[in-house]
Design a protein around this motif. Structure first.
Motif, PDB file in Angstrom:
ATOM      1  N   SER B 405      10.714  -6.499   4.781  1.00  0.00           N
ATOM      2  CA  SER B 405       9.335  -6.563   5.264  1.00  0.00           C
ATOM      3  C   SER B 405       9.018  -5.470   6.276  1.00  0.00           C
ATOM      4  O   SER B 405       9.893  -4.966   6.974  1.00  0.00           O
ATOM      5  CB  SER B 405       9.105  -7.928   5.887  1.00  0.00           C
ATOM      6  OG  SER B 405       7.845  -7.993   6.462  1.00  0.00           O
ATOM      7  N   ASP B 406       7.751  -5.101   6.345  1.00  0.00           N
ATOM      8  CA  ASP B 406       7.275  -4.194   7.383  1.00  0.00           C
ATOM      9  C   ASP B 406       6.865  -4.961   8.633  1.00  0.00           C
ATOM     10  O   ASP B 406       6.460  -4.377   9.618  1.00  0.00           O
ATOM     11  CB  ASP B 406       6.054  -3.406   6.891  1.00  0.00           C
ATOM     12  CG  ASP B 406       6.377  -2.587   5.663  1.00  0.00           C
ATOM     13  OD1 ASP B 406       7.480  -2.015   5.629  1.00  0.00           O
ATOM     14  OD2 ASP B 406       5.536  -2.525   4.764  1.00  0.00           O
ATOM     15  N   TYR B 444       4.037  -4.459  13.327  1.00  0.00           N
ATOM     16  CA  TYR B 444       3.815  -4.038  11.939  1.00  0.00           C
ATOM     17  C   TYR B 444       4.103  -2.551  11.917  1.00  0.00           C
ATOM     18  O   TYR B 444       3.478  -1.774  12.632  1.00  0.00           O
ATOM     19  CB  TYR B 444       2.369  -4.316  11.553  1.00  0.00           C
ATOM     20  CG  TYR B 444       1.990  -3.791  10.182  1.00  0.00           C
ATOM     21  CD1 TYR B 444       2.655  -4.242   9.044  1.00  0.00           C
ATOM     22  CD2 TYR B 444       0.976  -2.856  10.041  1.00  0.00           C
ATOM     23  CE1 TYR B 444       2.320  -3.765   7.796  1.00  0.00           C
ATOM     24  CE2 TYR B 444       0.631  -2.374   8.775  1.00  0.00           C
ATOM     25  CZ  TYR B 444       1.305  -2.832   7.661  1.00  0.00           C
ATOM     26  OH  TYR B 444       0.982  -2.357   6.425  1.00  0.00           O
ATOM     27  N   ARG B 446       4.707   0.946   9.726  1.00  0.00           N
ATOM     28  CA  ARG B 446       4.639   1.738   8.512  1.00  0.00           C
ATOM     29  C   ARG B 446       5.034   3.158   8.885  1.00  0.00           C
ATOM     30  O   ARG B 446       5.084   3.505  10.056  1.00  0.00           O
ATOM     31  CB  ARG B 446       3.208   1.709   7.946  1.00  0.00           C
ATOM     32  CG  ARG B 446       2.736   0.347   7.530  1.00  0.00           C
ATOM     33  CD  ARG B 446       3.372  -0.139   6.255  1.00  0.00           C
ATOM     34  NE  ARG B 446       3.158   0.804   5.149  1.00  0.00           N
ATOM     35  CZ  ARG B 446       3.891   0.841   4.042  1.00  0.00           C
ATOM     36  NH1 ARG B 446       4.887   0.006   3.900  1.00  0.00           N
ATOM     37  NH2 ARG B 446       3.625   1.702   3.096  1.00  0.00           N
ATOM     38  N   PRO B 447       5.312   4.006   7.887  1.00  0.00           N
ATOM     39  CA  PRO B 447       5.730   5.350   8.252  1.00  0.00           C
ATOM     40  C   PRO B 447       4.759   6.071   9.195  1.00  0.00           C
ATOM     41  O   PRO B 447       5.179   6.793  10.077  1.00  0.00           O
ATOM     42  CB  PRO B 447       5.807   6.063   6.905  1.00  0.00           C
ATOM     43  CG  PRO B 447       6.131   4.990   5.936  1.00  0.00           C
ATOM     44  CD  PRO B 447       5.432   3.768   6.437  1.00  0.00           C
ATOM     45  N   ARG B 448       3.472   5.869   9.004  1.00  0.00           N
ATOM     46  CA  ARG B 448       2.534   6.605   9.859  1.00  0.00           C
ATOM     47  C   ARG B 448       1.887   5.747  10.925  1.00  0.00           C
ATOM     48  O   ARG B 448       1.273   6.267  11.839  1.00  0.00           O
ATOM     49  CB  ARG B 448       1.412   7.200   8.995  1.00  0.00           C
ATOM     50  CG  ARG B 448       1.890   8.316   8.131  1.00  0.00           C
ATOM     51  CD  ARG B 448       0.790   8.823   7.243  1.00  0.00           C
ATOM     52  NE  ARG B 448      -0.203   9.572   7.979  1.00  0.00           N
ATOM     53  CZ  ARG B 448      -1.110  10.338   7.375  1.00  0.00           C
ATOM     54  NH1 ARG B 448      -1.126  10.435   6.068  1.00  0.00           N
ATOM     55  NH2 ARG B 448      -1.987  11.000   8.082  1.00  0.00           N
ATOM     56  N   ASN B 476       0.089   8.415  13.341  1.00  0.00           N
ATOM     57  CA  ASN B 476       0.419   9.828  13.206  1.00  0.00           C
ATOM     58  C   ASN B 476      -0.599  10.499  12.302  1.00  0.00           C
ATOM     59  O   ASN B 476      -0.627  10.257  11.100  1.00  0.00           O
ATOM     60  CB  ASN B 476       1.822   9.990  12.601  1.00  0.00           C
ATOM     61  CG  ASN B 476       2.886   9.928  13.650  1.00  0.00           C
ATOM     62  OD1 ASN B 476       2.977   8.957  14.388  1.00  0.00           O
ATOM     63  ND2 ASN B 476       3.666  10.978  13.757  1.00  0.00           N
TER      64      ASN B 476
END
Lengths: 113, 736
Positions: B405-406, B444, B446-448, B476
């Protein structure tokens, strides 16, 4: 009457705008086996122009992507995924690309030979 | 090439749970010298790995038995194997050409210290930056940081305070590797009590901190990481002397005992015996000092259980005041005015982490600390003494929502017991605080994009239920362009005397007008970090703005009446705006430049209306130039600080000779230092306050310290002139 014209003009504008930046969705079967694969793909596509959302489902072995078809084609996305060493739908990585993966991320039978 | 690794220290990673040991660093491309994102990083014999972030940074937890090979692989690059013997920072350069089949591991040059990936707006001060200012304790370590201002408390006690976002350091939470410490009465000496050479890195986070560490971070967090015991056997010696006969010595001995156990011993002694009065006001510019500081830390590093315990004891005596003051003859009389501050503190910190065998995203952490601080002090014939006993327990459970999970969460329980016994002049007072609390933090990631939402509920026995929500966001825009935002509430119990002890150095009549309530504030801020290349040189640009709004504050009022020092609960508004922008650039390979500008606007409603908070400069500029040559064997540093005008507390009601201007003078402080590295030895010489700026007429009516007009608390600049210093550092490690 004036309001109606404005409304139509506005609707046309919105429709027109969404046609330019049309967002498509695709779910690709892949060769994902672990958490690390998820990270690699999600991070790897995070800044690719045109790609809006990337979600990797490890259990289902699927990559869900939302993208703007005006900026990137599905074929280009598949190539990007292949570059990281993973299968993207019908498109497979080259041997060199596949060998870059960690042993635990190498799913058997990805390469034909 | 592994020699360099040996010189490296444990990296700079504030783990969410704070329990895991890590290897971290940056992966770059040898040809373009650019960070490579997405590099696969994994242990040779373990099916677990990570990938480098968009800015090339990586953090790899060590859940294998060291030594072990760590493999870096990326399409189109030569895969590389780094032999890891110990945790720490390992920067890796990958090469795309087949011929250059080698890994280079290099120490990062300290010019760039803002992370694109940290979840909060965090500035890191590592050992390379700490070196730029030689001496001696933590408050002096911030000389090259624009985010923190170090100010003298008064003209005689020599205690220094920090200011951040325009507000006092007491609103910043201090952490010992994630555990709150130096709280309450320990604020008397503030950061003067932490020897700078014990430190590995300092992480400075602006804005409200994580709920995991308690409720007290109103405007920021300063996390200190000390030299770790488990990297290698290492003896570190640092000796310092200056032209005012201040001597400091540090000895640190770190020793891994087995694969799992390690220990480190830290010793510090400091003394200053020369009576210096450069401004000829009859008062010592810096007090005479004697102190020592001991710390012993133990670490156990198991597969699923990791534990640490730290013992710390310090003792310090300061004597200041008039140059002819002699305690045995003059104390209690009005022959000569003296100031004495004696502090001793014993602290025990412990933490244990349990990792789940089934799920590596799960852990349980327990921390506990015990602290006893005692202060005895006199300001002329006014006595203040205080004793604090506190105990703290914190537990936190860390988990992802599901394995892949994120979403993740931290749930925890916190308990604080604080007992104070204080006496001032002829009155005694005390209080006992019992504060159980629970907290939840949701992340939470996520990559960005990262979002952290958190909530604390503390049931305070004196101040009732306190709810502290906090939100942190990070986005980002580009891999190296990061936007962050934060909002949150924090609270603390003020200590009228200990927080402002130096203000007692005056004839002001002290009154606490009403029973102090808890201080609480909302803090919000945004920051932008942008790294880019210009003419092939890396440039880091940061800008941030923070706003702090107090719901309640213990107002310290020196304005309503120049003969009185008043404390009362805020009735009205109190807020601080702080804007800072900073640029760091490598002008050439050898020359680094940092320029920062800061604007602060701090206003408080006093009894007689709203005023700018005194002694907080509205404008400040910092410039640092670092030059190294001959393979970094020579390092030269030059720092210039500009302090703009600040408002001085009103003295217009004083008789005319004892009135002061309504504003301070603007002034510059210049520092320079030269370091020569000779293998295991380092020699440094330097000068502080080269321009020899001394605040004119710092003390009001110094001739009559027992009269009604005496005031040594109106300090905005140094009272100590130019100081020349020299020192030597030795770093002996077995593995070299």
């Amino acid at each position: 009457m004036k309001t109606a014209t404005l409304f139509i003009a506005f609707t046309a504008l919105v429709l027109n705008a969404s046609a330019i930046g049309k967002t498509e969705e695709v779910t690709l079967k892949s060769s994902i086996v672990c958490e690390m694969c998820k990270e690699t793909i999600e991070k790897g596509l995070a800044y690719t122009s045109g790609i809006k959302v990337v979600r990797v489902d490890v259990e289902k072995n699927e990559i869900f992507i939302k993208y703007k078809s005006s900026k990137i084609t599905l074929e280009e996305i598949k190539k990007e995924i292949n570059k990281m060493g993973y299968v993207a739908g019908d498109s497979k990585p080259t041997r060199e690309e596949y060998e870059g993966l960690h042993a635990c991320c190498k799913k058997e039978g990805v390469l034909d030979d | 090439m592994y020699k360099k690794i040996a010189g490296l220290l444990l990296g700079c990673f504030v783990a969410v749970s704070g329990y895991s040991q890590t290897v971290s660093g940056v992966v770059t491309d040898v040809e373009e010298n650019a960070p490579i994102p997405g590099v696969n990083i994994y242990w040779e014999n373990k099916n677990k790995g990570t990938t480098s972030e968009a800015d090339g940074t990586y953090v790899m937890s060590i859940d294998v038995d060291l030594p072990e090979n760590l493999i870096f692989s990326f399409v189109g690059f030569q895969s590389d194997t780094v032999f890891i013997e110990s945790p720490g920072e390992h920067n890796v350069v990958l090469s795309s050409s087949v011929e250059l089949n080698q890994v280079e591991v290099s120490e990062r040059v300290g010019a760039f210290n803002m992370s694109s990936m940290a979840r909060r707006n965090t500035e890191e001060i590592n050992r390379n930056i700490l070196r730029k200012a030689a001496c001696c304790n933590l408050s002096e370590s911030f000389e090259t940081s624009a985010s923190v201002d170090v100010v003298l408390n008064d003209a005689v006690s020599g205690t220094r305070k920090i200011q951040m976002l325009g507000l006092e350091g007491v609103y910043v939470q201090n952490l010992f590797e994630g555990i709150p410490f130096t709280r309450g009465l320990s604020n008397v000496l503030g950061f003067d009590q932490i020897p700078g050479s014990w430190l590995n890195t300092i992480q400075l986070t602006k804005g409200v901190g994580s709920v995991q560490n308690g409720y007290e971070s109103l405007t920021g967090q300063i996390n200190l990481e000390f030299i770790p015991p488990d990297v290698e056997e290492r003896i570190y010696v640092d000796l310092y002397a200056n032209s005012q006969q201040r001597y400091e010595g540090n000895v640190i001995w770190a020793k891994p005992l087995s694969a799992r156990w390690s220990t480190a011993l830290f010793l510090n002694g400091a003394t200053q015996n020369m009576r210096v009065d450069n401004n000829d006001d009859g008062f010592l510019d810096m007090p005479l000092r004697d102190g020592f500081n001991v710390m012993n830390r133990w670490k156990y590093f198991g597969d699923y259980v990791r534990s640490q315990i730290v013992f710390r004891y310090l003792e310090e005596e300061r004597t200041g005041g008039q140059t002819n003051f002699n305690f045995s003859e003059d104390f209690g009389s009005s022959n000569a005015y003296g100031i004495g501050i004696d502090v001793n503190q014993l602290e025990v910190l412990a933490k244990t982490g349990f990792l789940s065998k089934e799920r590596d995203d799960r852990s349980l952490g327990l921390t506990a600390s015990l602290n006893r601080t005692e202060i005895q002090s006199y300001f002329g014939n006014t006595l203040y003494s205080g004793e604090q006993i506190s105990a703290r327990f914190n537990s936190l459970f860390n988990t992802k929502f599901s394995e892949y999970s994120d979403h993740s969460a931290v749930l925890g329980f916190h308990y604080l017991y604080d007992e104070y016994r204080e006496s001032f002049a002829d009155s005694s007072f005390g209080r006992i605080e019992n504060v159980p609390g629970v907290f939840a933090e949701y992340t939470y990631e996520r990559p960005r994009f990262t979002a952290i939402g958190a909530l604390r509920w503390d049931a305070h026995n004196l101040f009732g239920n306190q709810i502290s929500p906090r939100v942190h966001l990070k986005y980002n825009l580009k891999p190296l362009t990061t936007l962050r935002g934060t909002i949150g509430r924090g609270f603390r119990t003020p200590n009228a005397f200990a927080d402002q002890l130096g203000y007692l150095a005056s004839s002001r009549q002290v009154s606490v007008l009403n029973a102090p309530n808890a201080e609480s504030s909302w803090n919000t801020g945004v920051s932008l970090l942008h790294k880019f290349e210009f003419l092939n040189r890396e440039i880091v640009f940061t800008t941030d703005y923070y706003f702090t709004y107090f719901e309640n504050q213990l107002v310290v009022d020196r304005d309503t009446d120049p003969r009185r020092l008043l404390f009362y609960n805020l009735d009205g508004e109190s807020y601080a705006h702080s804007f800072q922008t900073e640029i760091q650039a490598e002008l050439t390979q050898k020359l680094g430049l940092k320029v920062a500008y800061k604007f602060q606007d701090v206003q408080v409603d006093y009894l007689n209306g709203r005023l700018q908070k005194p002694l907080v400069p509205r404008n400040r500029v910092l410039m640092n130039l670092g030059y190294s040559w001959d393979d970094d064997k020579w390092i030269a540093d030059f720092t210039a600080n500009y302090y703009g005008k600040s408002r001085l507390p009103k003295t217009s009601a004083n008789p005319e000779p004892f009135q002061r201007d309504s504003k301070s003078k603007e002034f510059f402080i210049l520092h320079a230092q030269l370091t020569r590295i000779l293998g295991k030895f380092e020699v440094y010489v330097g000068a502080e306050n080269i321009g020899n700026f001394i605040q004119p007429d710092a003390i009001v009516d110094p001739e009559n310290p027992f009269g009604t007009n005496f005031d040594a608390s109106l300090i905005y600049g140094p009272v100590n002139g130019r100081v020349i210093y020299a020192g030597v550092r030795m770093d002996i490690s077995r593995n070299k």
